[in-house]
Design an enzyme around this catalytic site. Sequence first.
Site, mmCIF file in Angstrom:
data_model
loop_
_atom_site.group_PDB
_atom_site.id
_atom_site.type_symbol
_atom_site.label_atom_id
_atom_site.label_comp_id
_atom_site.label_asym_id
_atom_site.label_seq_id
_atom_site.Cartn_x
_atom_site.Cartn_y
_atom_site.Cartn_z
ATOM 1 N N HIS A 1 3.661 0.337 2.199
ATOM 2 C CA HIS A 1 4.603 -1.021 2.021
ATOM 3 C C HIS A 1 4.542 -1.578 1.350
ATOM 4 C CE1 HIS A 1 4.452 -3.984 4.236
ATOM 5 N NE2 HIS A 1 3.139 -4.684 4.861
ATOM 6 N N SER B 1 -6.582 0.950 3.650
ATOM 7 C CA SER B 1 -5.080 -0.152 4.247
ATOM 8 C C SER B 1 -5.462 -1.057 5.534
ATOM 9 C CB SER B 1 -4.315 -0.094 3.701
ATOM 10 O OG SER B 1 -2.970 -0.786 3.988
ATOM 11 N N SER B 2 -5.095 -2.285 5.765
ATOM 12 C CA SER B 2 -4.840 -2.507 6.914
ATOM 13 C C SER B 2 -3.638 -2.156 7.453
ATOM 14 C CB SER B 2 -4.925 -4.424 6.754
ATOM 15 O OG SER B 2 -4.095 -4.775 5.980
ATOM 16 N N ASP B 3 -3.100 -1.863 6.699
ATOM 17 C CA ASP B 3 -1.720 -0.887 7.715
ATOM 18 C C ASP B 3 -2.346 0.553 7.400
ATOM 19 O OD1 ASP B 3 -0.263 -3.358 5.515
ATOM 20 O OD2 ASP B 3 0.561 -3.303 7.407
ATOM 21 N N TYR C 1 24.935 10.441 11.945
ATOM 22 C CA TYR C 1 25.215 8.702 11.393
ATOM 23 C C TYR C 1 24.770 8.278 12.684
ATOM 24 C CZ TYR C 1 25.919 4.146 10.054
ATOM 25 O OH TYR C 1 27.225 2.653 9.275
ATOM 26 N N SER D 1 -8.337 -1.212 1.372
ATOM 27 C CA SER D 1 -7.888 -2.564 0.962
ATOM 28 C C SER D 1 -8.716 -3.661 0.678
ATOM 29 C CB SER D 1 -8.341 -2.838 3.623
ATOM 30 O OG SER D 1 -7.990 -4.156 3.218
ATOM 31 N N ASN E 1 0.713 -1.243 -0.284
ATOM 32 C CA ASN E 1 -0.160 0.192 -0.155
ATOM 33 C C ASN E 1 0.979 0.875 -0.005
ATOM 34 O OD1 ASN E 1 0.812 0.008 3.373
ATOM 35 N ND2 ASN E 1 -0.542 -1.436 2.576
ATOM 36 N N ASP F 1 23.984 5.970 -1.850
ATOM 37 C CA ASP F 1 24.007 6.718 -2.115
ATOM 38 C C ASP F 1 22.178 7.068 -1.934
ATOM 39 O OD1 ASP F 1 24.621 6.694 -5.762
ATOM 40 O OD2 ASP F 1 25.829 6.962 -4.456
ATOM 41 N N HIS G 1 7.320 -9.120 9.169
ATOM 42 C CA HIS G 1 6.551 -8.604 8.524
ATOM 43 C C HIS G 1 6.997 -8.406 6.903
ATOM 44 C CE1 HIS G 1 3.282 -5.748 8.488
ATOM 45 N NE2 HIS G 1 2.983 -6.428 6.787
HETATM 46 O O1 LIG Z 1 0.921 -6.881 4.837
HETATM 47 C C1 LIG Z 1 0.028 -7.233 5.358
HETATM 48 C C2 LIG Z 1 -0.849 -8.011 5.339
HETATM 49 O O2 LIG Z 1 0.610 -8.714 5.894
HETATM 50 C C3 LIG Z 1 -0.755 -5.845 4.500
HETATM 51 O O3 LIG Z 1 0.479 -5.037 3.773
HETATM 52 C C4 LIG Z 1 -1.283 -6.748 2.830
HETATM 53 O O4 LIG Z 1 -0.209 -6.739 2.084
HETATM 54 C C5 LIG Z 1 -1.478 -5.481 2.423
HETATM 55 O O5 LIG Z 1 -2.790 -4.921 2.871
HETATM 56 P P1 LIG Z 1 -4.215 -3.761 2.423
HETATM 57 O O6 LIG Z 1 -3.808 -2.938 1.861
HETATM 58 O O7 LIG Z 1 -4.986 -4.446 1.477
HETATM 59 O O8 LIG Z 1 -5.478 -3.972 3.608
#
Ligand SMILES: O=C(CO)[C@@H](O)[C@H](O)COP(=O)(O)O
Length: 232
Positions: A93, A72-74, A227, A43, A27, A118, A169
């Site tokens: 992500h 989105s779940s994130d 750094y 999502s 996402n 870079d 993840h």
């Molecule tokens: O990391 C995850 C699931 O492990 C999510 O990032 C899915 O890959 C995408 O979820 P949505 O954005 O469709 O809710």
Amino acid sequence: MEELKKEVWEANMLLPKYGLVTFTWGNVSGIDREKGLFVIKPSGVDYDVMKPEDMVVMDMEGNRVEGHYKPSSDTPTHLELYKAFPEIGGIIHTHSSYATSWAQAGRSIPCYGTTHADYMYGDIPCMRCLNKEEIEEAYEANTGHLIVNYFKESGRNPMDVPACLCKNHGPFAWGKDPHEAVHNAVVLEEVAKMAYRAEVIEPRIQPAPQELQDKHYYRKHGANAYYGQDTK
Ligand SMILES: O=C(CO)[C@@H](O)[C@H](O)COP(=O)(O)O
């Protein structure tokens, strides 16, 4: 917000184009700080059918203010990063396979060469896996807290190393806008691939000399790079 929706939609369309995701994974979001709103991918919607008007508009309390899909779940992870780091304008992500492999292994990606230097100053950090309580309480929000706490405690500037890995993840990256976030995610995947292959070729490999890292990063980004002490 229509312009930002289109910009975020265009950035999301680059994920399958650059091979950073499969199916509906990953996402991208972008923020309008004057309005205090950000736009994120819906999502579970297939990239093939996704349209600018499907983007979801969120406020800084995590409420959906516009959109006919779930965000989105994130989204909570994106929100924590936007709240903590005002210079960030776009976040991505992905599940790109080499960066995700380093994340699953729980390893930070050392800087082995100038391609890395870079764009990313020092190693690309891997966050620890969340504990049982953190996972069960609010996995995505706590992922964001973990990333924010890492940069605040290490003193590293998130715009000097605009990416990180989350153990078990995958990668998050960011930039001044959604397209720069995507660019950094593509670089991250390439650097992850090169680093893996370099370690296979030479298991005793050491990070690039600090002066080479400094030269390349400063040349591209100027003298604001810091750094942190935590990196070797
Ligand atoms: O990391 C995850 C699931 O492990 C999510 O990032 C899915 O890959 C995408 O979820 P949505 O954005 O469709 O809710």
